[in-house]
Scaffold this active site. Structure first.
Site, PDB file in Angstrom:
ATOM      1  N   ASP A  33       3.070   1.281  13.543  1.00 16.83           N
ATOM      2  CA  ASP A  33       2.470  -0.061  13.623  1.00 16.83           C
ATOM      3  C   ASP A  33       3.298  -1.089  14.373  1.00 16.83           C
ATOM      4  OD1 ASP A  33       0.358   0.930  12.127  1.00 16.83           O
ATOM      5  OD2 ASP A  33       1.127   0.165  10.238  1.00 16.83           O
ATOM      6  N   ASP A  86       0.805  -1.221   0.000  1.00 17.13           N
ATOM      7  CA  ASP A  86       0.000   0.000   0.000  1.00 17.13           C
ATOM      8  C   ASP A  86       0.839   1.271   0.000  1.00 17.13           C
ATOM      9  OD1 ASP A  86       0.862  -0.423   2.607  1.00 17.13           O
ATOM     10  OD2 ASP A  86      -1.125  -0.309   3.513  1.00 17.13           O
TER      11      ASP A  86
END
Length: 729
Positions: A445, A69
């Site tokens: 993350d 992404d």
């Protein structure tokens, strides 16, 4: 992965422009030496980002591609069992193109590869582009589009949205989110909008998938209300029609992916009530027998049952792949199934019966231990929308997750098949002056990692106690480098400290309970006796003199600023207030701050303040396109560095032989091109040390040299992990 967003003013173009890529940009820097030989490699973390697509070439054994992404595209090298990055040449100004919306191969011409690039479809992002290659991604030509793509938007795991027409290799189709369907008749060199039955929306998903079934092309539509058509087809490449008899309802609202079994002439389609990867609570799997138009529901397990925790087992369906060697053998994935954990279902009888591959799976994550996420066992997966089945090996299945790509050769034993693919969005870097690790990193993350080796994923995985999702701060005590502190979003508090250089951690006993904002950057003074923690613009700084046991407000600290400690004097801290362009300093260990230099305009809220190692009061202020400024009096006055036109981030490394001042590493520009530079003479002259093949999009978060090895530099990227370079000696 949700990456750091860097705003750019979009430029609307009237027509598509075609250009060779990469473009060699002009350079006329008087104070810059060109052509310094550097070798660039990834610091190995082991994936860490969302693999949104994987594509085996149907006619070449061992050839596959993956897309992400925010981290570009990769080609699988079967000889070395690793992924080769294909888009590292994308430069600073084209940062929005590092997200890959879709990819396509030509079954009849194995060397041809196509990528549709564009990370965000928002108004502030640039338009998308299509790259086309005749040598499997070794070199590219580029066509700029007049529309936006959204590789990091909702629905990024759908697809593929790019397809070579099965009747004509010169014709390509590209599905967009907000601008309908595009077609190229010259192998991607130019694109035109075509008539399509569904009307595009400014906020919708648009075309979610394109797939060939024999000589017919099918297109999924993501903006159906659940009652109207969402799957269309064309048999002649001109006229599109809704596929008769297609399923309706919430469980079949969005066609996510599709795959065609050429043996049985059946098209398998996965559906969900939302495009994903988040927000799905219902879904189904259906197949269409293309010879007679018969639809059959073949959903392995319908969402809505009871979960183990007494709740509802809600999820959608995501990936789908067919076995090219065995008729009726198909693999599909669940997605967003948090209660019972996502799985792959496999059928060998066309969907009449299914087996969950998770139930007998043996996971080996020894090569990337962070996948245990601070626990004892890894999960089988989440965000599974990319599934691939090797057309030459029925036992070789791969699937992408939000952090890795798992693979198996026997449908039972699974391990990350991720070597070479690094996708972290890195926020902080420290290269300690002593100790075992040459690098500690902080990322979105995956929190903080202690890199005892640069060539292997950290053996301890993510820093635990507490485990962080996203790291927001990382600092060490300059005169006591064994003491390191970190901040972020934690499972047991948002701050922690280490007394062994970052190998092991303990949470602060307390954190500022009066803070209204999210945890932000943190600093420790030179001897580690005082901590300063910054939160958002609604909060002052917070100070602790007892290793995080108690915290007090520092009302004179500029709200939302980044605290920076003096590397020599424990009583000194600094902070820059972007709202007023003022440098603040403390000489009482962070108890109070007073204004010093003023009128330092950064242009917006992004800046970086750095202090020369080993020198008290020697500050460097990177003000983006307003340049680089230097102070040698603790911020009382600053002088603009004339050799630097723009400065985004600055770091320090070991000095060159015979030189007393540390080497400087700059992400910025001296005149025309934004690149990575090194200076061994206190910014009088610069040497560009990256090249046009190694640019990695936006790299403005942080850079640091290695204090133990002259010439080695670590660069934080927004989607390509940590890059490190060393001179070719």
């Amino acid at each position: 992965m949700r990456a750091f967003r860097l705003s750019r003013r979009s430029v609307l173009a009237a027509t598509a422009a075609v250009a060779a890529f990469p473009v060699v940009q002009g350079r006329a820097q008087a104070a810059v030496t060109e052509g310094a030989g550097y070798r660039w490699r990834n610091v190995v973390q082991g994936g860490t980002g969302f693999v949104t697509g994987v594509l085996f070439h149907p006619s070449v054994r061992g050839l596959a591609y993956a897309r992400t992404d925010i981290g570009g595209a990769y080609r699988w090298d079967d000889r070395t069992d690793r992924w080769i990055p294909l888009t590292d040449h994308i430069g600073w100004d084209d940062w929005n193109l590092l997200g890959v919306e879709a990819m396509a191969v030509d079954p009849a011409h194995p060397d041809r590869l196509y990528l549709a690039l564009g990370t965000y479809a928002q108004s502030w992002a640039g338009n998308g582009a299509v790259l086309r290659s005749e040598d499997r991604g070794a070199t590219w030509k580029r066509t700029d589009l007049t529309v936006k793509l959204g590789a990091n938007e909702d629905g990024r795991g759908c697809g593929e949205r790019l397809l070579v027409d099965p009747r004509d290799s010169d014709t390509l189709w590209l599905g967009t989110r907000h601008d309908g369907l595009l077609r190229s008749t010259d192998r991607g060199a130019s694109w035109q909008a075509v008539s399509f039955p569904a009307a595009p929306s400014a906020t919708g998903q648009g075309v979610t998938l394109l797939v060939a079934a024999g000589r017919t092309v099918y297109a999924g539509w993501g903006d159906s209300d659940g009652t109207s058509a969402n799957l269309y087809r064309t048999a002649d490449g001109t006229t599109w029609e809704a596929v008769p008899g297609q399923p309706t309802g919430a469980a079949a609202k969005v066609p996510v992916r599709a795959a065609y079994d050429r043996h049985t002439r059946e098209l398998y389609v996965t559906y969900a009530d939302a495009p994903g990867p988040n927000g799905q609570s219902d879904g189904s799997v259906h197949k269409l027998r293309t010879t007679n138009g018969t639809w059959t529901e073949v959903t392995p397990v319908k969402p809505g049952g009871a979960s183990d925790d007494g709740g509802t087992d809600s999820f959608g369906y995501g990936g789908v792949a067919v076995d090219a060697r065995r008729p009726g053998t198909v693999v599909v994935s669940t997605n967003n199934r948090w209660a019972l954990v996502d799985t792959l279902y496999r059928t060998t009888d066309g969907g009449r019966t299914w087996t969950s591959l998770k139930d007998e799976a043996v996971l080996d994550v020894s090569e990337t231990p962070y996948l245990k996420w601070g626990g004892d066992q890894p999960k089988f997966g989440w965000w599974i929308q990319a599934v691939g089945l090797d057309p030459f090996d029925s036992g070789h299945v791969v699937y992408g997750t939000g952090a890795t790509l798992y693979g198996t050769r026997d449908l039972k034993h699974w391990a990350p098949e991720i070597r070479g693919l690094e996708e972290a969005s890195v926020r902080q870097l420290i290269s300690p002056p002593a100790g075992q690790a040459h690098l500690i990193s902080g990322s979105g993350d995956i929190g903080v990692m202690y890199h005892e080796r640069l060539t292997a994923s950290p053996s301890r995985g993510m820093a635990s106690n507490p485990v962080f999702g996203t790291a927001t701060g990382l600092a060490l005590a300059a005169a006591r480098p064994s003491y390191v502190v970190r901040a972020g979003w934690g499972d047991n508090g948002n701050g922690a400290y280490s007394n062994d250089g970052g190998r092991t951690w303990a949470p602060f006993k307390a954190q500022p309970t009066m803070a209204k904002s999210a945890p932000g950057p943190i600093a420790t003074n030179a001897d580690g006796s005082v901590l300063l923690w910054s939160f958002g613009a609604a909060d002052p700084g917070f100070r602790s003199a007892d290793n995080g046991g108690t915290w007090s407000e520092v009302t004179s600290f500029p709200k939302g600023a980044v605290p920076v400690a003096d590397p020599v004097d424990p009583a000194r801290f600094y902070a820059f207030d972007t709202s007023t362009g003022t440098l603040f300093a403390s000489t009482d260990s962070g108890t109070t701050f007073t204004a010093r230099a003023t009128g330092l305009d950064s242009g917006d809220s992004e800046f970086q303040l750095a202090v020369t190692p080993g020198r008290s009061g020697h500050l460097w202020l990177s003000l983006k396109w307003n340049g680089l400024y230097r102070s040698t009096d603790g911020g009382t006055s600053f002088t603009k560095v004339s050799s630097c036109r723009a400065s985004y981030t600055l770091g320090f490394g070991k000095a060159a032989d015979g030189v007393s001042h540390p080497a400087l590493y700059l992400v910025g520009s001296t005149e025309s091109i934004t690149a990575v530079y090194r200076s061994d003479d206190e910014a009088k002259t610069w040497t560009r040390i990256n090249d046009d093949r190694h640019q990695w999009g936006w790299i403005g978060a942080t850079v640091t040299g290695d204090p133990r090895i002259h010439g080695r530099v670590y660069i934080a990227t927004n989607g390509r992990g940590v890059q490190y370079g060393e001179p070719v000696r």
